[in-house]
Design an enzyme around this catalytic site. Structure first.
Site, mmCIF file in Angstrom:
data_model
loop_
_atom_site.group_PDB
_atom_site.id
_atom_site.type_symbol
_atom_site.label_atom_id
_atom_site.label_comp_id
_atom_site.label_asym_id
_atom_site.label_seq_id
_atom_site.Cartn_x
_atom_site.Cartn_y
_atom_site.Cartn_z
ATOM 1 N N GLY A 130 -13.376 -3.338 -0.132
ATOM 2 C CA GLY A 130 -14.757 -2.855 -0.042
ATOM 3 C C GLY A 130 -15.045 -1.734 -1.026
ATOM 4 N N GLY A 162 -9.928 -8.405 -2.468
ATOM 5 C CA GLY A 162 -9.440 -9.332 -1.433
ATOM 6 C C GLY A 162 -8.865 -10.626 -1.958
ATOM 7 N N ARG A 208 0.825 -1.221 0.000
ATOM 8 C CA ARG A 208 0.000 0.000 0.000
ATOM 9 C C ARG A 208 0.856 1.267 0.000
ATOM 10 N NH1 ARG A 208 -4.631 -2.202 4.028
ATOM 11 N NH2 ARG A 208 -5.998 -2.984 2.392
ATOM 12 N N LYS A 246 -20.208 -16.616 0.101
ATOM 13 C CA LYS A 246 -21.646 -16.409 0.333
ATOM 14 C C LYS A 246 -22.314 -15.533 -0.713
ATOM 15 C CE LYS A 246 -21.551 -16.985 5.291
ATOM 16 N NZ LYS A 246 -21.578 -16.291 6.569
HETATM 17 P P1 AMP Z 1 -15.394 -14.020 0.059
HETATM 18 O O1 AMP Z 1 -14.705 -13.371 1.221
HETATM 19 O O2 AMP Z 1 -16.883 -14.045 0.137
HETATM 20 O O3 AMP Z 1 -14.876 -13.529 -1.272
HETATM 21 O O4 AMP Z 1 -15.019 -15.545 0.145
HETATM 22 C C1 AMP Z 1 -13.705 -16.022 0.063
HETATM 23 C C2 AMP Z 1 -13.630 -17.288 0.848
HETATM 24 O O5 AMP Z 1 -14.549 -18.225 0.293
HETATM 25 C C3 AMP Z 1 -12.274 -17.952 0.811
HETATM 26 O O6 AMP Z 1 -11.729 -17.893 2.107
HETATM 27 C C4 AMP Z 1 -12.582 -19.371 0.408
HETATM 28 O O7 AMP Z 1 -11.907 -20.345 1.197
HETATM 29 C C5 AMP Z 1 -14.074 -19.491 0.635
HETATM 30 N N1 AMP Z 1 -14.685 -20.526 -0.218
HETATM 31 C C6 AMP Z 1 -14.635 -20.605 -1.548
HETATM 32 N N2 AMP Z 1 -15.246 -21.725 -1.982
HETATM 33 C C7 AMP Z 1 -15.681 -22.381 -0.901
HETATM 34 C C8 AMP Z 1 -16.372 -23.617 -0.695
HETATM 35 N N3 AMP Z 1 -16.714 -24.367 -1.717
HETATM 36 N N4 AMP Z 1 -16.664 -23.963 0.572
HETATM 37 C C9 AMP Z 1 -16.296 -23.188 1.607
HETATM 38 N N5 AMP Z 1 -15.646 -22.013 1.479
HETATM 39 C C10 AMP Z 1 -15.342 -21.612 0.246
#
Ligand code: AMP
Length: 420
Positions: A400, A377, A35, A221
């Site tokens: 974000g 991220g 950064r 999610k």
């Molecule tokens: P996000 O912060 O929503 O972008 O999610 C990223 C996180 O999603 C990472 O830490 C991944 O390990 C997790 N992730 C991706 N695919 C899966 C999965 N099939 N089951 C559980 N966690 C997952």
């Protein structure tokens, strides 16, 4: 609007809001200075034009003055990277900051102490009791907003020009990221190089789109990505939805997902997104097979199964080979690509393969002339892990802020300078 490449900072005192929110170890050593490096071109341009620098940033989420979050820990690195000995003011407000700003000569630089030592920077009252009466909360909020204006005015008083180069906080209407701009006229406020590059990259993808445009949304999610997915459904030709989100869609479509991650309250939402994709003629690409594991662990037993036939006791932790081929074909035929979020639990070596194959497909498309933007991220962590960051057209520094920008929101830090 003024632009940094055309502006001459000669003789100007320049307040530059940067994002020096770098990770420190327990001995206050910087563990990743990305950064700081990202803001150096802007800072160097100002100094080489013959301007002087007042550098301001936040670090961490302090609740008042906290040694751990003092910017003095990073002073040495800033001086080294900038190639000048940077002065330090032990407070961002008050006589020391004002006096040291006033004394700056052309080519000199001053780093102010952490802006977030003051609640007024964020404009949110701190330390209110959880059960405080509504009137008390409203009065405290109003008072803090007033203090925020006063803080912005004081910070502005140190300088003749305001430069915002802190894309990471562009989605926040803080004293130093947005309110301060009110105290400079249109000819004396502008974006730094980093901020301008981030804006250009997002606008190239969302506004000046060369088609076909493919967005790859991964991560855990659906609930955290709804607004982005909805906005992208009005813009893309192809939408790849992958990662943990897959299983909410698979279950909604009647598939068996075993123990895979799922949001049971978002099944209807998944179906409505599928319908919206159809209505908008968007090719929604979902996984066809999964790399299933018998536990959430790198050393779990694995098998490849159709995505809707995951046995009980197993969970999908990455995409399978058929899905890799399916996604790669869509990506490699694209001219504009946006990637946010991994296809699986890429932190486990044995479940990083899908994310790597997506990254490689983007790299190939980029080699053939596509514009690729990676950000938010974990996908940045992915391209770094796979050593392909320099094969992407642009890797965003914003988490974000980038996501809100892609959602189609007006970011306060951007609006404060260009008016929209
Ligand atoms: P996000 O912060 O929503 O972008 O999610 C990223 C996180 O999603 C990472 O830490 C991944 O390990 C997790 N992730 C991706 N695919 C899966 C999965 N099939 N089951 C559980 N966690 C997952």
């Amino acid at each position: 609007m003024q632009t940094i490449d055309k502006f001459s900072f000669s003789g100007q005192k320049v307040f530059v809001r940067v994002d020096f929110n770098v990770p420190l170890d327990e001995k206050f050593n910087i563990t990743d200075d990305t950064r700081i490096r990202a803001a150096i071109p802007t800072l160097k341009k100002i100094l080489s034009d013959g301007g002087s620098l007042i550098i301001a940033s936040h670090l961490g989420r302090p609740d008042g003055v906290t040694e751990k979050y003092s910017l003095k820990h990073i002073l040495g690195r800033v001086s080294d990277l900038l190639g000048v000995s940077v002065e330090f003011a032990g407070d961002c407000l008050g006589a020391e900051a004002a006096g040291k700003s006033d004394a700056l000569k052309a080519g000199q630089a001053l780093l102010l102490e952490n802006l977030r030592f003051y609640a007024a920077e964020e404009g949110k009252p701190r330390g209110l009791a959880k059960d405080a009466p509504a009137e008390e909360v409203a009065a405290a909020k109003k008072a803090e907003k007033q203090k925020q204006k006063e803080m912005a005015k004081q910070l502005a008083s140190y300088a003749t020009v305001y430069v915002n180069d802190a894309f990471g906080t562009a989605h926040r209407a803080h004293a130093s990221t947005a309110i301060i701009a009110d105290y400079f006229d249109a000819d004396h406020k502008l974006f730094g190089y980093l901020m301008q590059n981030e804006i250009n990259a997002v606008e190239k993808v969302l506004k000046n789109t060369v088609r076909p445009f493919t967005a790859i949304m991964g991560g855990s999610k659906v609930s955290s990505k709804i607004d982005i997915i909805e906005n992208l459904l009005t813009k893309v030709d192809n939408l790849i939805i992958t990662g943990g989100m897959t299983y909410t869609f698979t279950k909604a479509l009647g598939g068996k997902i075993g123990n895979s991650i799922v949001e049971n309250d978002k099944l209807d939402l998944a179906l409505s997104l599928i319908q919206k994709a159809k209505d908008n003629n968007v090719n929604l690409a979902l996984a066809v097979d999964a790399k299933a594991a018998d536990s959430f662990s790198n050393d779990a037993k694995t098998q490849f199964v159709p995505v809707g036939e995951i046995p009980d006791g197993w969970e999908g932790l990455d995409i399978g080979p058929e899905t890799e081929k399916k996604f790669a074909a869509v990506i490699e035929a694209s001219k504009t690509i946006l990637w946010n979020g991994p296809t699986g639990v890429f932190e486990f070596e044995n479940f990083a393969g899908g994310s790597k194959s997506v990254g490689m497909a983007i790299a190939k498309a980029t080699d053939k002339g596509a514009f690729s933007l990676v950000g938010g991220g974990d996908s940045v962590a992915c391209v770094n892990k796979f050593g392909i960051a320099d094969r992407m057209s642009y890797v965003s520094t914003g988490g974000g802020a980038l996501l809100e920008f892609i959602e189609g929101k007006v970011l306060p830090g951007i609006k404060a300078i260009r008016g929209y």
